[in-house]
Scaffold this active site. Structure first.
Site, PDB file in Angstrom:
ATOM      1  N   LEU A  10       0.846  -1.199   0.000  1.00  0.00           N
ATOM      2  CA  LEU A  10       0.000   0.000   0.000  1.00  0.00           C
ATOM      3  C   LEU A  10       0.881   1.249   0.000  1.00  0.00           C
ATOM      4  CD1 LEU A  10      -2.827  -0.937   2.546  1.00  0.00           C
ATOM      5  CD2 LEU A  10      -2.402  -1.774   0.226  1.00  0.00           C
ATOM      6  N   ARG A  17       2.358  14.391   7.434  1.00  0.00           N
ATOM      7  CA  ARG A  17       3.322  14.785   8.473  1.00  0.00           C
ATOM      8  C   ARG A  17       4.760  14.923   7.955  1.00  0.00           C
ATOM      9  NH1 ARG A  17       1.971  10.624  13.117  1.00  0.00           N
ATOM     10  NH2 ARG A  17       1.060   9.528  11.335  1.00  0.00           N
ATOM     11  N   GLY A  81      -9.224   4.365   2.524  1.00  0.00           N
ATOM     12  CA  GLY A  81      -8.873   3.424   3.573  1.00  0.00           C
ATOM     13  C   GLY A  81      -8.061   2.233   3.099  1.00  0.00           C
ATOM     14  N   ASP A 106       5.720   2.434   3.375  1.00  0.00           N
ATOM     15  CA  ASP A 106       6.532   3.351   4.191  1.00  0.00           C
ATOM     16  C   ASP A 106       7.243   2.627   5.330  1.00  0.00           C
ATOM     17  OD1 ASP A 106       4.424   2.799   5.853  1.00  0.00           O
ATOM     18  OD2 ASP A 106       3.850   4.881   6.217  1.00  0.00           O
ATOM     19  N   ASN A 381      51.746   8.335 -21.899  1.00  0.00           N
ATOM     20  CA  ASN A 381      51.903   9.240 -20.759  1.00  0.00           C
ATOM     21  C   ASN A 381      51.348  10.619 -21.105  1.00  0.00           C
ATOM     22  OD1 ASN A 381      53.431   9.583 -18.018  1.00  0.00           O
ATOM     23  ND2 ASN A 381      53.816  11.434 -19.238  1.00  0.00           N
ATOM     24  N   ASN A 390      37.960  19.889 -26.062  1.00  0.00           N
ATOM     25  CA  ASN A 390      36.981  19.014 -26.719  1.00  0.00           C
ATOM     26  C   ASN A 390      35.739  19.759 -27.182  1.00  0.00           C
ATOM     27  OD1 ASN A 390      36.322  19.415 -23.982  1.00  0.00           O
ATOM     28  ND2 ASN A 390      34.944  17.668 -24.029  1.00  0.00           N
TER      29      ASN A 390
HETATM   30  C1  UD1 Z   1      -3.158   1.111  10.029  1.00  0.00           C
HETATM   31  C2  UD1 Z   1      -4.087   0.091  10.701  1.00  0.00           C
HETATM   32  C3  UD1 Z   1      -3.757   0.003  12.192  1.00  0.00           C
HETATM   33  C4  UD1 Z   1      -2.290  -0.351  12.383  1.00  0.00           C
HETATM   34  C5  UD1 Z   1      -1.403   0.645  11.629  1.00  0.00           C
HETATM   35  C6  UD1 Z   1       0.017   0.186  11.669  1.00  0.00           C
HETATM   36  C7  UD1 Z   1      -6.148   0.256   9.428  1.00  0.00           C
HETATM   37  C8  UD1 Z   1      -7.554   0.729   9.419  1.00  0.00           C
HETATM   38  N1  UD1 Z   1      -5.445   0.513  10.538  1.00  0.00           N
HETATM   39  O1  UD1 Z   1      -3.490   2.360  10.604  1.00  0.00           O
HETATM   40  O2  UD1 Z   1      -4.549  -0.973  12.819  1.00  0.00           O
HETATM   41  O3  UD1 Z   1      -1.977  -0.351  13.752  1.00  0.00           O
HETATM   42  O4  UD1 Z   1      -1.809   0.737  10.248  1.00  0.00           O
HETATM   43  O5  UD1 Z   1       0.859   1.135  11.072  1.00  0.00           O
HETATM   44  O6  UD1 Z   1      -5.721  -0.354   8.495  1.00  0.00           O
HETATM   45  N2  UD1 Z   1      -3.034   3.635   2.326  1.00  0.00           N
HETATM   46  C9  UD1 Z   1      -3.394   3.579   1.006  1.00  0.00           C
HETATM   47  N3  UD1 Z   1      -4.656   3.897   0.642  1.00  0.00           N
HETATM   48  C10 UD1 Z   1      -5.596   4.293   1.546  1.00  0.00           C
HETATM   49  C11 UD1 Z   1      -5.222   4.350   2.910  1.00  0.00           C
HETATM   50  C12 UD1 Z   1      -3.929   4.028   3.272  1.00  0.00           C
HETATM   51  O7  UD1 Z   1      -2.590   3.231   0.139  1.00  0.00           O
HETATM   52  O8  UD1 Z   1      -6.736   4.569   1.140  1.00  0.00           O
HETATM   53  C13 UD1 Z   1      -1.677   3.311   2.715  1.00  0.00           C
HETATM   54  C14 UD1 Z   1      -0.954   4.506   3.290  1.00  0.00           C
HETATM   55  O9  UD1 Z   1      -0.242   5.197   2.275  1.00  0.00           O
HETATM   56  C15 UD1 Z   1      -0.036   3.881   4.315  1.00  0.00           C
HETATM   57  C16 UD1 Z   1      -0.739   2.596   4.723  1.00  0.00           C
HETATM   58  O10 UD1 Z   1      -1.710   2.356   3.736  1.00  0.00           O
HETATM   59  O11 UD1 Z   1       1.215   3.522   3.779  1.00  0.00           O
HETATM   60  C17 UD1 Z   1      -1.368   2.679   6.116  1.00  0.00           C
HETATM   61  O12 UD1 Z   1      -2.372   3.658   6.111  1.00  0.00           O
HETATM   62  P1  UD1 Z   1      -2.628   4.618   7.337  1.00  0.00           P
HETATM   63  O13 UD1 Z   1      -3.751   5.501   7.019  1.00  0.00           O
HETATM   64  O14 UD1 Z   1      -1.362   5.239   7.770  1.00  0.00           O
HETATM   65  O15 UD1 Z   1      -3.094   3.572   8.452  1.00  0.00           O
HETATM   66  P2  UD1 Z   1      -2.968   3.784  10.005  1.00  0.00           P
HETATM   67  O16 UD1 Z   1      -3.940   4.803  10.444  1.00  0.00           O
HETATM   68  O17 UD1 Z   1      -1.571   3.981  10.392  1.00  0.00           O
HETATM   69 CA    CA Z   2       0.384   4.883   9.503  1.00  0.00          CA
END
Ligand code: UD1
Ligand code: CA
Length: 461
Positions: A10, A17, A81, A106, A381, A390
């Site tokens: 993902l 941030r 999500g 990440d 040499n 050049n």
């Molecule tokens: C998620 C988990 C949480 C866990 C945590 C660990 C869910 C609902 N929660 O939360 O339980 O403890 O990770 O780090 O999954 N991303 C997408 N598309 C989206 C949403 C997110 O590609 O629509 C990717 C983000 O770029 C990121 C990763 O998924 O790399 C995690 O998404 P993020 O929104 O950071 O999840 P957390 O709130 O950290």
């Molecule tokens: Ca996260």
């Protein structure tokens, strides 16, 4: 393969941030983009055609940052999500049997060994899914793992939705899962958006699968740090340090001497042979490869260079995309830019700049020279202060010098130019015309001597 694994990474989010205009996974640590690290790790678990990256923010740039060919991409235009991210790939993924592993783009510290353990736990048992968890001193922000009486995972509760009692649970969801693909795709349609964020939570799959009568297991990691996702530039720097520390350790254990390892910068994809010595503050970057028995001088910077065996790079020397054959000496204070090929045993000395130049075996340019777009024969040499002219203001022109030639100091070689083998060029010459084999070419003003001139001048008045 008996239990083929499909890996979905993902990487669609922006990462607010980071305070950046660039998508988070494009930031670099250990010399490459965060997502490229994760793809690299995934490659030890699955073949490229079974690895998919979910892209959204700056999709084209994220695709371009991945160095491995053959990886699949899934477009998630709107970030609704983690569950929605995987669902976006339904048409590409649902037909793939075996297991479905979900990783984050990440989290570049995750090791293949840990992920293999997750796969082994899942494939070795009967659970519908296994997730990575860890007990954290402060799990704030993470989903909490709710276990049932038998120790299986009943559900994952996100921070925002958790009760006081659930918030006290220290076992956190790392966000890394291995699902049985058939059960995942059978039930994923049951994901909803009935939560405080209004998103499709992948974490809800735990409760959905449990409700359908399956078990969900958790593999507890001894240390959550390996699964940490990067959120800020402070964490980016920390992870960069950790990745480089790992790399340096790996190299030392494989027989490379690294002096003051805390001072060197070595990118993840660099390869270095046994008994090579890396002096303090060297930077070895990109896809550089170094053979055995070399010495890389202090404060030198090598990027995408190919260094064979027994090569000595003096201090403060820069080497770009160039090949240095066995036994070459370069530096200190030399600059080898792109496209050079330096033959075995050749010497490039201090304040010598090379660009797109081929030096034959045993050729020497020991001091203060610029050799661009040129070909220097074996054993020739090049005297101090020699310059290939050049560039005529419009075009880059070649200079070709044969074997066993001798170019006197401070020669100006106006290209295009050919100087045949075995010939001599007198010091201080400006050479504009072809020099034939075994000839001497001198192109300078004749010396004039006026006897007594200086004495007379002193005595004047
Ligand atoms: C998620 C988990 C949480 C866990 C945590 C660990 C869910 C609902 N929660 O939360 O339980 O403890 O990770 O780090 O999954 N991303 C997408 N598309 C989206 C949403 C997110 O590609 O629509 C990717 C983000 O770029 C990121 C990763 O998924 O790399 C995690 O998404 P993020 O929104 O950071 O999840 P957390 O709130 O950290
Ligand atoms: Ca996260």
């Amino acid at each position: 393969m008996a239990n083929p694994v499909t890996v979905v990474i993902l990487a669609a989010g922006l990462g607010t941030r980071m305070k950046s205009r660039r998508a988070k996974v494009l930031h670099r640590a250990g010399g490459k983009s965060l997502v490229d690290h994760v793809v690299h790790t995934a490659l030890s678990l699955a073949p490229a055609e079974r690895i998919f990256v979910v892209v959204g923010h700056q999709a084209a740039e994220v695709r371009a940052s991945i160095s491995t060919p053959g990886i699949g991409f899934i477009e998630q235009t709107e970030q609704k999500g983690t569950g929605h991210a995987v669902l976006s790939g339904r048409s590409q993924l649902a037909g793939l049997d075996g297991y479905l592993m979900v990783l984050y783009g990440d989290s570049p510290l995750l090791r293949a060994e840990t992920l293999q353990q997750l796969i082994d736990t899942e494939t070795g048992g009967s659970a519908a899914a296994t997730l990575l968890t860890a007990d954290m001193a402060d799990p704030t922000g993470y989903g909490r793992v709710i276990r049932d009486a038998r120790g299986n995972v009943a559900e994952i509760v996100e921070q925002k939705a958790a009760t006081q009692e659930q918030l006290a649970i220290r076992e956190a969801n790392m966000g890394i899962y291995c699902f049985r693909a058939d059960l995942f795709w059978k039930h994923v349609g049951e994901l909803g958006t009935n939560n405080p964020a209004g998103e499709y939570y992948l974490t809800d799959m735990a409760a959905i699968l449990t409700r359908a009568g399956h078990t969900v297991e958790a593999l507890r990691m001894p240390d959550a740090r390996e699964a940490l996702g990067i959120n800020t530039r402070v964490e980016l720097a920390e992870v960069d340090g950790l990745l480089r520390g790992r790399k340096v350790r790996e190299l030392m254990l494989a027989g490379v001497t690294i002096e003051k390892p805390e001072t060197v910068t070595i990118d993840s994809d660099v390869r270095i042979g046994m008994d090579t010595i890396i002096e303090p503050f060297a930077q070895i970057l990109g896809t550089t490869t170094i053979g055995e028995n070399c010495r890389i001088g202090a404060c030198s910077i090598l990027e995408n260079a190919t260094i064979k065996n027994g090569v000595e790079i003096g201090q403060f020397t820069l080497v770009g995309a160039s090949v240095l054959e066995d036994g070459v000496h370069a530096g200190p204070f030399a600059r080898l830019r792109m496209g050079n090929h330096v033959g075995a045993g050749a010497h490039i000395g201090n304040f010598v700049e090379l660009k797109k130049t081929k030096m034959g075996a045993g050729a020497k340019a020991n001091h203060l020279a610029y050799l661009g777009d040129s070909e220097i024969g074996a054993r020739t040499n090049i005297g101090a202060g020699t310059i290939t002219c050049n560039y005529d203001g419009k075009l880059k022109n070649p200079t070709i010098i044969g074997e066993d030639a001798f170019i006197g100091s401070n020669s100006t070689l106006v290209a295009p130019l050919e100087i045949a083998k075995g010939s001599y060029v007198g010091a201080g010459s400006v050479i504009t015309k072809e020099v034939p084999e075994d000839a001497l070419a001198v192109g300078r003003a004749h010396q004039v001597v006026k006897e007594g001139w200086a004495k007379k001048r002193r005595e004047r008045k």
